[in-house]
Design an enzyme around this catalytic site. Structure first.
Site, mmCIF file in Angstrom:
data_model
loop_
_atom_site.group_PDB
_atom_site.id
_atom_site.type_symbol
_atom_site.label_atom_id
_atom_site.label_comp_id
_atom_site.label_asym_id
_atom_site.label_seq_id
_atom_site.Cartn_x
_atom_site.Cartn_y
_atom_site.Cartn_z
ATOM 1 N N ASP A 109 0.819 -1.212 0.000
ATOM 2 C CA ASP A 109 0.000 0.000 0.000
ATOM 3 C C ASP A 109 0.858 1.270 0.000
ATOM 4 O OD1 ASP A 109 1.001 -0.212 2.539
ATOM 5 O OD2 ASP A 109 -0.919 -0.100 3.581
ATOM 6 N N ASP B 110 6.568 -5.339 14.624
ATOM 7 C CA ASP B 110 7.108 -3.981 14.576
ATOM 8 C C ASP B 110 7.295 -3.397 15.982
ATOM 9 O OD1 ASP B 110 4.344 -4.047 14.795
ATOM 10 O OD2 ASP B 110 3.993 -2.329 13.490
#
Length: 473
Positions: free
Chosen positions: A237, A315
């Site tokens: 994206d 993350d």
């Protein structure tokens, strides 16, 4: 699904095709499936196209197919060929591990069984940095992102594209193949099983655990299987600035040589148009925060992280002190990536997109980073010049900045002492107000630079600051 197939009925070579076509029983004598392989493997699992045996007997198999079945078969053959190629590389990798383990158990010289000599890492003196594209089931997002990457990159040999796909979503795989030789490697994460041993609360967030599983697979492919020394990781994206590759290439040698660096990122969480200085689009910073969203790491870091890779939320795990180990990332004043509207669809369900992410704007003017002196980013120089210089600036209040009380002050410092100070002031100034393992977004030694009312502000702790407080998260 034809699984653990047996009882070879017959094999014929289609004239001029080079395809080895076989019909295998599936436990039902009236049905069979066939597929294309380069070599003969036993107990191979594959998606199959079923054809009644009585129609196939005595004929070349393509002659008994309807047009739509031929199209379906062609796609399945491509999938199988890719899977076999990937499996072959994986088998070589496992063999190397087993050989190393055997040597160690026999008392020979100890060795890192994961260590691998890099392959195709340099073309003469040319640096080669692969782009690892993470994809799943957003075909149009992937098409737009890959086209942007290909249109932007200066060289396909210096920046080969590796696509790793989870989800086994056929329309997304079709998009990858539509780019032909522009894609160097295409791999599909084979484990599509549910994540095991999740607690009831975790079950609702299973998508994040699947993402972490995919990342481990993909990074293993790039570093342990392909043997690259560094890689740039992106997602489907993202949109890329015209100098995205120039930025990464210029910082590659710094990342490779500087042990105090953790990564290079193209992102700035506070990169809203009003909060960055477009006249300083070449400006770069060190940050203690892992930004992600277009980031480069080395194989050495992967070797360090691989065996303890987390089950989920990779993350935030990377942002923990045990992983970061007081190392920093390089990030730009103006982002070199931005998130496309496709980012609203995904596991996060567009969280923060409308309120924040869509306002982050990437750079539009090319900066020749490879021709610039970036030595100011080395840690000793950065600390002695940048950090010390900030604490010599005028200390002002947020109201002073908003009212422009001192127009002559182009750069100022606003101070916070407690977590509540930080959060209340950050909200008023419009910057991100959260912490990850005690580190504020884009902070370096707690200092966050941005523009407010067209004035450069350094939002910082007192000069006596020594370390982050993880309880602030």
């Amino acid at each position: 699904m034809c699984m653990h197939m047996h009882s070879d009925l017959y094999s014929k070579l289609t004239p001029g095709s080079g395809f080895d076509l076989r019909v295998m029983t599936t436990g039902n004598e009236k049905e069979a499936c066939y597929f294309y392989i380069n070599c003969h493997f036993s107990d191979l699992e594959c998606d199959c196209l079923y054809i009644p045996v009585y129609e196939a007997q005595g004929k070349y198999l393509p002659n008994v197919l309807q047009p739509e079945e031929k199209v379906q078969l062609t796609e399945k053959l491509k999938d199988l060929a890719d899977a076999i190629a990937s499996q072959g590389e994986w088998n070589q990798y496992l063999l190397k591990q087993l050989q190393g383990l055997k040597m160690e158990l026999e008392g020979n010289n100890k060795m890192d069984i994961f260590k691998r000599e890099p392959i195709n890492d340099n073309l003469g003196s040319e640096i080669q940095i692969p782009i690892l594209m993470i994809a799943c089931n957003r075909p149009e997002a992937l098409r737009a992102s890959l086209k942007n990457l290909i249109d932007t990159r200066p060289s396909s040999s210096r920046f080969p594209i590796v696509v790793s796909q989870d989800c086994m979503h056929q329309p997304t795989a079709d998009v990858v193949r539509s780019f032909g030789n522009e894609i160097k490697h295409f791999t599909q994460q084979p484990d599509q099983s549910p994540i095991k041993d999740l607690k009831p609360k975790e079950k609702k967030l299973e998508g994040y655990y699947k993402i972490s599983r995919h990342y481990k697979w993909a990074l293993t492919q790039v570093f342990d299987i392909k043997g690259y020394k560094a890689a740039i990781i992106v997602e489907d994206d993202l949109v890329f600035a015209k100098d995205f590759f120039e930025y990464m290439e210029a910082l590659y040698p710094y990342l490779m040589k500087d042990p105090s660096l953790f990564c290079v990122s193209a992102w700035n969480d506070n990169g809203k148009e009003s909060m960055v200085d477009n006249s300083q689009n070449e400006k770069l910073y060190r940050t203690d925060f892992f930004p992600g969203l277009g980031w480069m790491i080395t194989s050495n870091l992967w070797s360090e992280l691989r065996d303890k890779w987390p089950k989920g939320f990779w993350d935030d795990w990377l942002r923990q002190p045990d992983q970061r180990r007081d190392r920093q990332c390089i990030r730009p004043e103006i982002p070199r990536t931005e998130i496309s509207p496709h980012g609203k669809k995904g596991v996060s369900k567009g969280q923060f997109f409308d309120k924040h992410l869509k306002f982050i704007k990437m750079n539009t003017k090319f900066v020749p980073f490879t021709k610039l002196d970036l030595s100011y980013l080395t840690k000793d120089r950065y600390d002695s010049e940048w950090v010390k210089g900030i604490y010599k600036l005028p200390l002002v209040s947020i109201n002073d900045v908003l009212k422009n009380t001192n127009p002559s002050h182009k750069e100022v410092r606003i101070e916070y002492v407690t977590k509540n100070d930080f959060k209340s002031l950050a909200k008023r100034m419009g910057i991100m107000d959260d912490f990850k393992s005690g580190v504020p977004r884009m902070g370096y030694r707690g200092i966050i630079p941005f523009l407010l009312n067209k004035k450069r502000v350094y939002f910082s702790p007192p000069s006596t600051w020594t370390k982050y407080d993880t309880s602030w998260s």
